[in-house]
Scaffold this active site. Sequence first.
Site, PDB file in Angstrom:
ATOM      1  N   GLU A 271       0.794  -1.318  -0.083  1.00 17.30           N
ATOM      2  CA  GLU A 271       0.190   0.116  -0.156  1.00 17.30           C
ATOM      3  C   GLU A 271       0.997   1.501  -0.064  1.00 17.30           C
ATOM      4  O   GLU A 271       0.590   2.215  -0.721  1.00 17.30           O
ATOM      5  CB  GLU A 271      -0.981   0.074   1.157  1.00 17.30           C
ATOM      6  CG  GLU A 271      -2.001  -1.211   1.292  1.00 17.30           C
ATOM      7  CD  GLU A 271      -2.724  -1.473   0.098  1.00 17.30           C
ATOM      8  OE1 GLU A 271      -2.840  -0.667  -0.844  1.00 17.30           O
ATOM      9  OE2 GLU A 271      -3.053  -2.572  -0.201  1.00 17.30           O
ATOM     10  N   HIS A 274       1.548   2.253  -3.315  1.00 16.40           N
ATOM     11  CA  HIS A 274       0.587   3.135  -4.103  1.00 16.40           C
ATOM     12  C   HIS A 274       0.756   4.583  -3.135  1.00 16.40           C
ATOM     13  O   HIS A 274       0.362   5.320  -3.978  1.00 16.40           O
ATOM     14  CB  HIS A 274      -0.689   2.440  -3.541  1.00 16.40           C
ATOM     15  CG  HIS A 274      -1.126   1.009  -4.377  1.00 16.40           C
ATOM     16  ND1 HIS A 274      -1.077   1.253  -5.614  1.00 16.40           N
ATOM     17  CD2 HIS A 274      -1.512  -0.059  -3.930  1.00 16.40           C
ATOM     18  CE1 HIS A 274      -1.553   0.029  -6.336  1.00 16.40           C
ATOM     19  NE2 HIS A 274      -1.682  -0.803  -4.990  1.00 16.40           N
TER      20      HIS A 274
END
Length: 508
Positions: A271, A274
């Site tokens: 994550e 991202h």
Amino acid sequence: MSTASPARDALVEQLRELHCLGTIEGLLSWDEQVNLPPAGADLRARQLAAIAEVVHEAATSPAMGQALEQAEAEAAKTDAVDRQTRTLLHHTRRSFDQATKLPAEFIKRRAIAQSNAYHAWKSAREGDDFASYAPHLERLLDLAREQANLCGYDEARAYDFWLDQYDPGNDTAFVERVFGALKAELVPLAETIVAASRESGADASVFRAFPIDGQERFLRSVIEALGFDFKRGRLDRSVHPFCGGSPPDVRMTTRFDPDNPLEALFSSIHETGHGLYEQGLPLEHLGTPLCEAAGMSVHESQSRLWENQVCRSRAFWQHWEPRLRKAFPMQLAGVSSEALYRAINAVSLSPIRVDADEVTYNLHVLLRFEIEKQLFDGRLHPRDLPEAWNALSQEILLGLVPPSDAQGCLQDIHWSFSGFGYFPSYTLGNLLAAQLWNAALEQLPGLEDGFARGEYERLLEWLRVHIHRHGKQYDLREYAENVTGQTLAPDALLRYLRERYLSLFQPD
Ligand code: ZN
């Protein structure tokens, strides 16, 4: 965007308003998954429906249409329109047309069908009862074709429309070509690596009882070191990890398992990949396509690059292993350095996509792409999905047939919310990550020596310069070509997997 342009500025104002509303919707969803007490669920559903309507109205308003037309007319009078303005107009036109081509009646019908399908999918998965879900899948597939049609794609190109939704410019023919080449080599390679990993005894079950607070402290220190800016983002807990929010306010989540600290660590790093992309988008263009990710595949290339190429490498663990041992001295007392590194890179076959490692993960995607293609071209009827799934598992998943539909064709949420065409972006992202990794190693000598010292700024800055700051100005294939000098293809990923895993598990 250098030259003055009143019409373009007015359009940007409209887009900023729309973006602001969209981020309110995003915050409500984030809060639903992170904080919401169960009794608030009904009210939240109504809040989300209300704000969705406001967002849709703003996205399709006559004021937006007029501002767009005027900005286009102004650009048409200019001799040389710069790339940023072209990007702004192209993507705004694309979004505006797609939003306005769907009648309110269709949107309502789709929302009801999706909500029904989601609940039907959930109980079908729980009860391992595909037949009860099949009519819902059929309805969503019909709606997906209808939506493609409303947006100007005829029956034969409906799947192209959906691939293009997640990665502007993508189409079936391209994915078919790339995935065909990947499949031919990956299937036998994965078979070899799975066997070698098993024989070497690599196993994540060496871990027991890692306190969650200690895990969280450790992984926060890792993601901060990678460059995630906590002044512009957060990390919380949720049932399913995700990364949302917007560039000045990135919201990531993770989940913890006391007996497997690698799960929270690597899903947080994923994550973070991202999140770093979002934080690297150019804030001065916030609210416009210039401050938006290129597409899902490019987004995924960022998360996978940090998760796999960087953070599963020996150099990375040279720095972090002593720190992990210091945080968990008792838990790791009996685990050798080699056993730890092999556990981090263990490869094994699972019927479940989200449990897959980076070697076998792409097999799951190849299977889903084949299914989606057949669903859209009519060769496969939704009610026959389990048989097709199991037959393809035999062929692609190295003979592993799922023990039940719940662990087979019912495992993913995607189709229950009409997310057709989404799966390929995971593997396209892996292909791009491997190419970017090669290019970074070539252009940044000594890169991995820095990882061994806990330094990642050079790689992050390189990604900022070549990818993050350009927003939607290039698409997936253009990024591959511009940054790596190569068209997007499976060669780099296959070479990387061979080099990392055969040397780890078959070291002669
Ligand atoms: Zn991801």
